[in-house]
Design a protein around this motif. Structure first.
Motif, PDB file in Angstrom:
ATOM      1  N   GLN A   1       0.829  -1.191   0.000  1.00 55.43           N
ATOM      2  CA  GLN A   1       0.000   0.000   0.000  1.00 55.43           C
ATOM      3  C   GLN A   1       0.868   1.248   0.000  1.00 55.43           C
ATOM      4  OE1 GLN A   1      -3.254   0.539  -0.152  1.00 55.43           O
ATOM      5  NE2 GLN A   1      -3.875  -1.601  -0.246  1.00 55.43           N
ATOM      6  N   VAL A   2       0.388   2.263  -0.679  1.00 58.11           N
ATOM      7  CA  VAL A   2       1.059   3.554  -0.722  1.00 58.11           C
ATOM      8  C   VAL A   2       0.049   4.618  -0.326  1.00 58.11           C
ATOM      9  CG1 VAL A   2       2.200   5.257  -2.177  1.00 58.11           C
ATOM     10  CG2 VAL A   2       2.640   2.816  -2.540  1.00 58.11           C
ATOM     11  N   GLN A   3       0.455   5.497   0.538  1.00 59.90           N
ATOM     12  CA  GLN A   3      -0.387   6.633   0.891  1.00 59.90           C
ATOM     13  C   GLN A   3       0.273   7.908   0.400  1.00 59.90           C
ATOM     14  OE1 GLN A   3      -0.987   6.219   5.161  1.00 59.90           O
ATOM     15  NE2 GLN A   3      -3.028   5.389   4.790  1.00 59.90           N
ATOM     16  N   LEU A   4      -0.514   8.740  -0.257  1.00 63.98           N
ATOM     17  CA  LEU A   4      -0.032  10.020  -0.756  1.00 63.98           C
ATOM     18  C   LEU A   4      -0.762  11.144  -0.035  1.00 63.98           C
ATOM     19  CD1 LEU A   4      -0.066   9.291  -4.602  1.00 63.98           C
ATOM     20  CD2 LEU A   4       1.853   9.078  -3.020  1.00 63.98           C
ATOM     21  N   VAL A   5      -0.017  12.142   0.387  1.00 65.89           N
ATOM     22  CA  VAL A   5      -0.605  13.286   1.076  1.00 65.89           C
ATOM     23  C   VAL A   5      -0.127  14.555   0.395  1.00 65.89           C
ATOM     24  CG1 VAL A   5      -0.817  14.541   3.234  1.00 65.89           C
ATOM     25  CG2 VAL A   5      -0.701  12.028   3.255  1.00 65.89           C
ATOM     26  N   GLU A   6      -1.089  15.332  -0.140  1.00 64.99           N
ATOM     27  CA  GLU A   6      -0.766  16.610  -0.769  1.00 64.99           C
ATOM     28  C   GLU A   6      -0.860  17.727   0.264  1.00 64.99           C
ATOM     29  OE1 GLU A   6      -3.340  14.399  -3.935  1.00 64.99           O
ATOM     30  OE2 GLU A   6      -3.333  14.709  -1.765  1.00 64.99           O
ATOM     31  N   SER A   7      -0.071  18.763   0.034  1.00 69.43           N
ATOM     32  CA  SER A   7      -0.127  19.954   0.880  1.00 69.43           C
ATOM     33  C   SER A   7       0.392  21.129   0.070  1.00 69.43           C
ATOM     34  CB  SER A   7       0.689  19.771   2.155  1.00 69.43           C
ATOM     35  OG  SER A   7       2.050  19.552   1.842  1.00 69.43           O
ATOM     36  N   GLY A   8       0.171  22.331   0.622  1.00 64.52           N
ATOM     37  CA  GLY A   8       0.727  23.522   0.001  1.00 64.52           C
ATOM     38  C   GLY A   8      -0.265  24.374  -0.759  1.00 64.52           C
ATOM     39  N   GLY A   9      -1.495  23.903  -0.881  1.00 63.38           N
ATOM     40  CA  GLY A   9      -2.488  24.704  -1.566  1.00 63.38           C
ATOM     41  C   GLY A   9      -2.883  25.922  -0.750  1.00 63.38           C
ATOM     42  N   GLY A  10      -3.662  26.796  -1.384  1.00 64.29           N
ATOM     43  CA  GLY A  10      -4.116  27.985  -0.696  1.00 64.29           C
ATOM     44  C   GLY A  10      -4.668  29.004  -1.658  1.00 64.29           C
ATOM     45  N   LEU A  11      -4.846  30.203  -1.133  1.00 67.13           N
ATOM     46  CA  LEU A  11      -5.366  31.329  -1.911  1.00 67.13           C
ATOM     47  C   LEU A  11      -4.211  32.257  -2.270  1.00 67.13           C
ATOM     48  CD1 LEU A  11      -7.706  33.081  -2.992  1.00 67.13           C
ATOM     49  CD2 LEU A  11      -7.872  34.060  -0.688  1.00 67.13           C
ATOM     50  N   VAL A  12      -4.110  32.590  -3.547  1.00 68.68           N
ATOM     51  CA  VAL A  12      -3.034  33.459  -3.998  1.00 68.68           C
ATOM     52  C   VAL A  12      -3.564  34.384  -5.085  1.00 68.68           C
ATOM     53  CG1 VAL A  12      -2.233  31.800  -5.744  1.00 68.68           C
ATOM     54  CG2 VAL A  12      -0.612  33.447  -4.779  1.00 68.68           C
ATOM     55  N   PRO A  27       8.758   2.344   1.164  1.00 69.25           N
ATOM     56  CA  PRO A  27      10.217   2.404   1.041  1.00 69.25           C
ATOM     57  C   PRO A  27      10.733   2.519  -0.381  1.00 69.25           C
ATOM     58  CG  PRO A  27       9.512   0.151   1.390  1.00 69.25           C
ATOM     59  CD  PRO A  27       8.272   1.009   1.488  1.00 69.25           C
ATOM     60  N   THR A  28       9.892   2.276  -1.382  1.00 70.54           N
ATOM     61  CA  THR A  28      10.385   2.259  -2.758  1.00 70.54           C
ATOM     62  C   THR A  28       9.827   3.404  -3.578  1.00 70.54           C
ATOM     63  OG1 THR A  28       8.599   0.736  -3.380  1.00 70.54           O
ATOM     64  CG2 THR A  28      10.724  -0.229  -2.747  1.00 70.54           C
ATOM     65  N   PHE A  29       9.547   4.496  -2.925  1.00 73.25           N
ATOM     66  CA  PHE A  29       8.982   5.657  -3.620  1.00 73.25           C
ATOM     67  C   PHE A  29       9.844   6.096  -4.787  1.00 73.25           C
ATOM     68  CE2 PHE A  29       6.622   9.386  -4.335  1.00 73.25           C
ATOM     69  CZ  PHE A  29       7.491  10.461  -4.422  1.00 73.25           C
ATOM     70  N   LYS A  30      11.155   5.940  -4.668  1.00 77.11           N
ATOM     71  CA  LYS A  30      12.053   6.399  -5.701  1.00 77.11           C
ATOM     72  C   LYS A  30      11.823   5.653  -7.017  1.00 77.11           C
ATOM     73  CE  LYS A  30      15.698   3.251  -4.152  1.00 77.11           C
ATOM     74  NZ  LYS A  30      15.604   2.358  -5.320  1.00 77.11           N
ATOM     75  N   ASP A  31      11.183   4.509  -6.960  1.00 77.44           N
ATOM     76  CA  ASP A  31      10.930   3.725  -8.152  1.00 77.44           C
ATOM     77  C   ASP A  31       9.632   4.104  -8.863  1.00 77.44           C
ATOM     78  OD1 ASP A  31      12.155   0.808  -6.407  1.00 77.44           O
ATOM     79  OD2 ASP A  31      13.246   2.244  -7.640  1.00 77.44           O
ATOM     80  N   TYR A  32       8.848   5.012  -8.286  1.00 76.39           N
ATOM     81  CA  TYR A  32       7.529   5.309  -8.820  1.00 76.39           C
ATOM     82  C   TYR A  32       7.532   6.586  -9.643  1.00 76.39           C
ATOM     83  CZ  TYR A  32       6.198   2.353  -4.806  1.00 76.39           C
ATOM     84  OH  TYR A  32       6.092   1.351  -3.880  1.00 76.39           O
ATOM     85  N   ALA A  33       6.806   6.559 -10.747  1.00 79.89           N
ATOM     86  CA  ALA A  33       6.472   7.798 -11.441  1.00 79.89           C
ATOM     87  C   ALA A  33       5.302   8.445 -10.704  1.00 79.89           C
ATOM     88  CB  ALA A  33       6.069   7.502 -12.882  1.00 79.89           C
ATOM     89  N   VAL A  34       5.278   9.755 -10.692  1.00 76.67           N
ATOM     90  CA  VAL A  34       4.216  10.497  -9.998  1.00 76.67           C
ATOM     91  C   VAL A  34       3.652  11.539 -10.950  1.00 76.67           C
ATOM     92  CG1 VAL A  34       3.662  12.032  -8.073  1.00 76.67           C
ATOM     93  CG2 VAL A  34       5.260  10.132  -7.730  1.00 76.67           C
ATOM     94  N   LYS A  35       2.365  11.668 -10.918  1.00 81.11           N
ATOM     95  CA  LYS A  35       1.706  12.636 -11.787  1.00 81.11           C
ATOM     96  C   LYS A  35       0.807  13.547 -10.963  1.00 81.11           C
ATOM     97  CE  LYS A  35       0.608  11.498 -15.970  1.00 81.11           C
ATOM     98  NZ  LYS A  35       0.005  10.942 -17.215  1.00 81.11           N
ATOM     99  N   TRP A  36       0.770  14.807 -11.327  1.00 82.18           N
ATOM    100  CA  TRP A  36      -0.163  15.775 -10.745  1.00 82.18           C
ATOM    101  C   TRP A  36      -1.325  15.974 -11.711  1.00 82.18           C
ATOM    102  CZ3 TRP A  36      -0.298  17.875  -5.971  1.00 82.18           C
ATOM    103  CH2 TRP A  36       0.866  17.856  -5.201  1.00 82.18           C
TER     104      TRP A  36
END
Length: 116
Positions: A1-12, A27-36
Motif C-alpha cells: 500500500q502507498v499513501q499520498l498526502v498533498e499539501s501547500g495549496g491555498g489562496l493566492v 520504502p520504494t517511492f524512488k521507483d515510482y512515477a508520480v503525476k499531478w
C-alpha cells in the motif's frame, strides 16, 4: 500500500506562486512515477505534470513554462512549483502514482484558488 498526502495549496493572487508537495509512504517511492492532476468544478480532470523515476518530466500545455515538477527521494516527496498563477489554475490538485501489480494510488487533494 502507498499513501499520498498533498499539501501547500491555498489562496493566492494572480501572478503569484505556490509550491505543492506530495509526500508518500513506502520504502520504494524512488521507483515510482508520480503525476499531478487538477480538477475544477464542472470541468474534466486535467493532467498537469509528471515525473518518472529517473527524473524525466512532462507538462500539460496549459502550464508549460510556468510550473515545474521535481522530486526529493530522500524525503519521499514530489513538488509542483507553480509560478505566474492565473485564475484558470484554480482547481483541486491531486497527485497519483502507480505501483506495478497493485494499481493506482491517489492523494486526497489540495485546493488552489487564484484570485484575479
Amino acid at each position: 500500500q502507498v499513501q499520498l498526502v498533498e499539501s501547500g495549496g491555498g489562496l493566492v493572487e494572480a501572478g503569484g506562486s505556490l509550491r505543492l508537495s506530495c509526500t508518500a509512504s513506502g520504502p520504494t517511492f524512488k521507483d515510482y512515477a508520480v503525476k499531478w492532476f487538477r480538477q475544477a468544478p464542472g470541468k474534466e480532470r486535467e493532467s498537469v505534470a509528471s515525473i518518472d523515476s529517473d527524473g524525466a518530466t512532462s507538462y500539460g500545455d496549459s502550464v508549460k513554462g510556468r510550473f515545474t515538477i521535481s522530486r526529493d527521494n530522500a524525503k519521499n516527496t514530489v513538488y509542483l512549483q507553480m509560478n505566474s498563477l492565473k485564475p484558470e489554475d484554480t482547481a483541486m490538485y491531486y497527485c497519483r502514482t502507480f505501483v506495478i501489480n497493485i494499481g493506482y494510488f491517489w492523494g486526497q487533494g489540495t485546493q488552489v484558488t487564484v484570485s484575479s
